[in-house]
Design a protein around this motif. Structure first.
Motif, PDB file in Angstrom:
ATOM      1  N   CYS A 114       4.089  74.456  16.946  1.00  0.00           N
ATOM      2  CA  CYS A 114       5.387  75.147  17.113  1.00  0.00           C
ATOM      3  C   CYS A 114       5.538  75.895  18.618  1.00  0.00           C
ATOM      4  O   CYS A 114       6.494  75.842  19.016  1.00  0.00           O
ATOM      5  N   LEU A 115       4.342  76.434  19.042  1.00  0.00           N
ATOM      6  CA  LEU A 115       4.153  76.971  20.426  1.00  0.00           C
ATOM      7  C   LEU A 115       4.463  76.113  21.158  1.00  0.00           C
ATOM      8  O   LEU A 115       4.979  76.308  22.426  1.00  0.00           O
ATOM      9  N   ILE A 116       3.963  74.640  21.195  1.00  0.00           N
ATOM     10  CA  ILE A 116       4.012  73.891  22.229  1.00  0.00           C
ATOM     11  C   ILE A 116       5.705  73.405  22.228  1.00  0.00           C
ATOM     12  O   ILE A 116       6.111  73.085  23.075  1.00  0.00           O
ATOM     13  N   PHE A 117       6.327  73.544  20.946  1.00  0.00           N
ATOM     14  CA  PHE A 117       7.647  72.991  21.097  1.00  0.00           C
ATOM     15  C   PHE A 117       8.612  74.134  21.781  1.00  0.00           C
ATOM     16  O   PHE A 117       9.467  73.731  22.542  1.00  0.00           O
ATOM     17  N   ILE A 168       4.511  59.207  10.758  1.00  0.00           N
ATOM     18  CA  ILE A 168       5.059  60.021  11.919  1.00  0.00           C
ATOM     19  C   ILE A 168       4.420  59.596  12.918  1.00  0.00           C
ATOM     20  O   ILE A 168       5.361  59.952  14.157  1.00  0.00           O
ATOM     21  N   ILE A 169       3.793  58.916  13.097  1.00  0.00           N
ATOM     22  CA  ILE A 169       3.197  58.352  14.675  1.00  0.00           C
ATOM     23  C   ILE A 169       4.267  57.496  15.300  1.00  0.00           C
ATOM     24  O   ILE A 169       4.320  57.692  16.358  1.00  0.00           O
ATOM     25  N   GLY A 170       4.983  56.811  14.452  1.00  0.00           N
ATOM     26  CA  GLY A 170       6.086  56.361  14.931  1.00  0.00           C
ATOM     27  C   GLY A 170       7.387  57.012  15.636  1.00  0.00           C
ATOM     28  O   GLY A 170       7.793  56.348  16.587  1.00  0.00           O
ATOM     29  N   GLY A 171       6.993  58.217  15.654  1.00  0.00           N
ATOM     30  CA  GLY A 171       7.958  59.290  16.541  1.00  0.00           C
ATOM     31  C   GLY A 171       7.623  59.336  17.745  1.00  0.00           C
ATOM     32  O   GLY A 171       8.327  59.990  18.580  1.00  0.00           O
ATOM     33  N   ALA A 172       6.346  58.940  18.095  1.00  0.00           N
ATOM     34  CA  ALA A 172       5.800  59.253  19.607  1.00  0.00           C
ATOM     35  C   ALA A 172       5.782  60.657  19.836  1.00  0.00           C
ATOM     36  O   ALA A 172       5.906  61.008  21.055  1.00  0.00           O
ATOM     37  N   ASP A 173       5.560  61.570  18.875  1.00  0.00           N
ATOM     38  CA  ASP A 173       5.450  62.776  19.247  1.00  0.00           C
ATOM     39  C   ASP A 173       4.242  63.413  18.679  1.00  0.00           C
ATOM     40  O   ASP A 173       4.053  63.787  17.486  1.00  0.00           O
ATOM     41  N   GLY A 174       3.259  63.843  19.550  1.00  0.00           N
ATOM     42  CA  GLY A 174       2.110  64.340  19.385  1.00  0.00           C
ATOM     43  C   GLY A 174       2.055  65.580  18.434  1.00  0.00           C
ATOM     44  O   GLY A 174       1.467  65.774  17.347  1.00  0.00           O
ATOM     45  N   PRO A 175       2.689  66.841  19.031  1.00  0.00           N
ATOM     46  CA  PRO A 175       2.730  67.976  18.217  1.00  0.00           C
ATOM     47  C   PRO A 175       3.443  67.824  16.787  1.00  0.00           C
ATOM     48  O   PRO A 175       2.908  68.429  15.890  1.00  0.00           O
ATOM     49  N   THR A 176       4.380  67.051  16.767  1.00  0.00           N
ATOM     50  CA  THR A 176       5.034  66.720  15.247  1.00  0.00           C
ATOM     51  C   THR A 176       4.026  66.012  14.325  1.00  0.00           C
ATOM     52  O   THR A 176       4.074  66.407  13.227  1.00  0.00           O
ATOM     53  N   SER A 177       3.187  65.097  14.966  1.00  0.00           N
ATOM     54  CA  SER A 177       2.308  64.360  14.017  1.00  0.00           C
ATOM     55  C   SER A 177       1.185  65.209  13.849  1.00  0.00           C
ATOM     56  O   SER A 177       0.890  65.165  12.487  1.00  0.00           O
ATOM     57  N   ILE A 178       0.758  66.195  14.607  1.00  0.00           N
ATOM     58  CA  ILE A 178      -0.083  67.167  14.129  1.00  0.00           C
ATOM     59  C   ILE A 178       0.224  68.073  13.266  1.00  0.00           C
ATOM     60  O   ILE A 178      -0.259  68.368  12.064  1.00  0.00           O
ATOM     61  N   GLY A 258      13.605  75.002  15.487  1.00  0.00           N
ATOM     62  CA  GLY A 258      13.959  76.361  16.029  1.00  0.00           C
ATOM     63  C   GLY A 258      13.056  76.702  17.190  1.00  0.00           C
ATOM     64  O   GLY A 258      13.842  77.483  18.147  1.00  0.00           O
ATOM     65  N   CYS A 259      11.669  76.468  17.055  1.00  0.00           N
ATOM     66  CA  CYS A 259      11.007  76.797  18.358  1.00  0.00           C
ATOM     67  C   CYS A 259      11.325  75.943  19.533  1.00  0.00           C
ATOM     68  O   CYS A 259      11.366  76.556  20.778  1.00  0.00           O
ATOM     69  N   LEU A 260      11.729  74.632  19.366  1.00  0.00           N
ATOM     70  CA  LEU A 260      12.181  73.824  20.482  1.00  0.00           C
ATOM     71  C   LEU A 260      13.510  74.486  21.000  1.00  0.00           C
ATOM     72  O   LEU A 260      13.818  74.509  22.278  1.00  0.00           O
ATOM     73  N   MET A 261      14.427  75.071  20.230  1.00  0.00           N
ATOM     74  CA  MET A 261      15.865  75.312  20.577  1.00  0.00           C
ATOM     75  C   MET A 261      15.591  76.919  21.454  1.00  0.00           C
ATOM     76  O   MET A 261      16.285  77.234  22.333  1.00  0.00           O
ATOM     77  N   LEU A 262      14.563  77.578  20.705  1.00  0.00           N
ATOM     78  CA  LEU A 262      14.192  78.837  21.227  1.00  0.00           C
ATOM     79  C   LEU A 262      13.927  78.692  22.883  1.00  0.00           C
ATOM     80  O   LEU A 262      14.463  79.438  23.770  1.00  0.00           O
ATOM     81  N   GLY A 263      12.998  77.646  22.948  1.00  0.00           N
ATOM     82  CA  GLY A 263      12.385  77.490  24.342  1.00  0.00           C
ATOM     83  C   GLY A 263      13.534  76.932  25.207  1.00  0.00           C
ATOM     84  O   GLY A 263      13.771  77.387  26.592  1.00  0.00           O
ATOM     85  N   SER A 391      12.406  63.350  15.694  1.00  0.00           N
ATOM     86  CA  SER A 391      11.236  63.214  15.044  1.00  0.00           C
ATOM     87  C   SER A 391      10.661  64.583  14.211  1.00  0.00           C
ATOM     88  O   SER A 391      10.272  64.452  13.187  1.00  0.00           O
ATOM     89  N   ALA A 392      11.427  65.679  14.751  1.00  0.00           N
ATOM     90  CA  ALA A 392      11.315  67.015  13.943  1.00  0.00           C
ATOM     91  C   ALA A 392      11.924  66.900  12.642  1.00  0.00           C
ATOM     92  O   ALA A 392      11.412  67.333  11.643  1.00  0.00           O
TER      93      ALA A 392
END
Length: 403
Positions: A114-117, A168-178, A258-263, A391-392
């Motif tokens: 979430c912090l990465i987002f 979820i690997i198919g989304g190519a989004d590391g933080p979301t996969s984790i 939410g974290c993505l949009m906050l940033g 992906s999120a």
């Protein structure tokens, strides 16, 4: 005198024996010693890819080093038994926990992704997406690989939670996969994280053959109209509206979105530049270090060296390929209902996966191979950033059904 010498000699020998038994060298020849050696070799290989070939080095280097630390016998930095069964065993945690066990709590509790987002949002320009809302559809279509792979993995015998984490690997989004895997299938976190970030680094290798196979040369030469300017007011309202809509429709996706949009709001509002720069730089850098080390620490020999890992790697690349194909094919379908001046170059559909901005650059490169005067980068950024949101949302849907 002789008795004293004998006693002293025995003490020295016992001390040496205890020292030898406590070394990591002795541990290599104990239980699963060969597995630790193999994983150490894998860690060195990943370090080579990160340093020599620059494959997602910011995270792959730290993941590989975490993998090295956790497989060094006797280091006692990470203990799988503290997180057995997908739960934190607080009753024995303090007594046994090592450094990486404490840091891993940030992954287990969903803090680091979430912090990465927040940082990703502060570095993202949603202008191309706002200027061309149809990009949302392309970003959504690229998530089809997640759900098709989920079905395939489940059919192959993986549990629903494991299948969701693999898909979820198919989304190519590391933080979301984790984030998703730490909740649904923490025992698969190491292989899935390595697969997700490896395939993100291989976007320029995996995507172009699929893009060329699904498009004609005429389609690759399509020139798109210049995007309209996007006002500052639109850019400020966008993260607020998206947050409210996602929270109301899919609450389980709210932490990531939410974290993505906050940033992003920090970036676009223009009144908190210090905070925006902090989350883009210092915060992101610190969290990436902790995230990489602790994810790598989960890649123990027991978790990694089994046939399931190979299945995960294969299914991951299939998911990524299907996501790429989904975006391209939807763009082609949309062209059937569009006038000539509004045609979409199908190449930008492949950017619907979340590998920002690498996937958009691949669309630009392939477009210029067909026509050097064609510039698709800004058009491709629309589906690309839509893919981050997509992906999120996909992760939120899986959590709603499986969490």
């Amino acid at each position: 005198m002789w008795s004293a010498l004998t006693s002293g000699s025995n003490f020295v020998l016992e001390s040496l024996e205890t020292f030898v038994e406590s070394t990591g060298v002795a541990g290599l020849f104990a239980n699963m010693g060969w597995g630790s050696l193999v994983m150490i070799c894998v860690a060195f290989f990943l370090l080579y890819l990160a340093i020599k070939h620059k494959f997602e080095p910011l995270l792959l280097l730290t993941i590989a080093f975490g993998m090295l630390l956790t497989n060094l016998p006797g280091a006692n930095l990470y203990h799988t038994e503290l997180f057995a069964g997908g739960h934190v065993h607080w009753d024995i945690f303090v007594a046994q926990a090592g450094l990486l066990d404490y840091l891993y709590l940030g992954v287990k509790l969903g803090i680091y992704p979430c912090l990465i987002f927040v940082g990703v949002g502060a570095m993202t320009d949603f202008g191309p997406l706002i200027a061309n809302p149809k990009s949302f559809l392309l970003g959504a279509a690229a998530q089809i690989g997640i759900f098709l792979t989920f079905i395939g993995a489940y059919a192959l015998g993986f549990s629903p939670e494991e299948a969701g984490s693999i898909g979820i690997i198919g989304g190519a989004d590391g933080p979301t996969s984790i984030y998703l895997t730490a909740i649904l299938a923490p025992e698969l976190l190491g292989p899935i994280a390595v697969a997700a970030y490896s395939y993100m680094a291989l976007v320029p290798v995996i995507q172009p053959p699929i893009m060329r196979a699904l498009t004609t040369e005429k389609e690759r030469k399509i020139k798109m109209r210049q995007l309209r300017p996007v006002s500052k007011t639109e850019k400020i309202l966008f993260p607020l509206i998206i947050t409210v809509i996602i929270a109301l429709l899919l609450p389980s996706a709210t932490p990531l979105v939410g974290c993505l949009m906050l940033g992003n709001l920090m970036k676009e509002c223009g009144v908190v530049d210090r905070l925006s720069k902090t989350v883009q730089n210092e915060l992101m850098n610190i969290v990436v270090i902790f995230l990489g080390l602790t994810v790598g620490a989960t890649a123990t020999a027991e978790a990694f060296l089994n046939p399931r890992t190979l299945f995960i790697l294969v299914l991951g690349v299939i998911a990524f390929g299907m996501g790429t194909a989904g975006g391209v094919l939807l763009a082609k379908v949309m062209n059937f209902f569009s006038k000539d001046e509004n045609k979409i170059n199908p190449l930008i559909g492949s950017a619907g996966v979340s590998a920002v901005p690498m996937a958009a650059r691949v669309s630009q490169t392939e477009g210029q191979k067909a026509d050097p005067s064609n510039f698709l980068l800004m058009h491709a950024m629309g589906p690309n950033v839509a893919g981050v949101v997509g992906s999120a949302v996909a992760a939120g849907i899986l959590l709603s059904f499986l969490g």
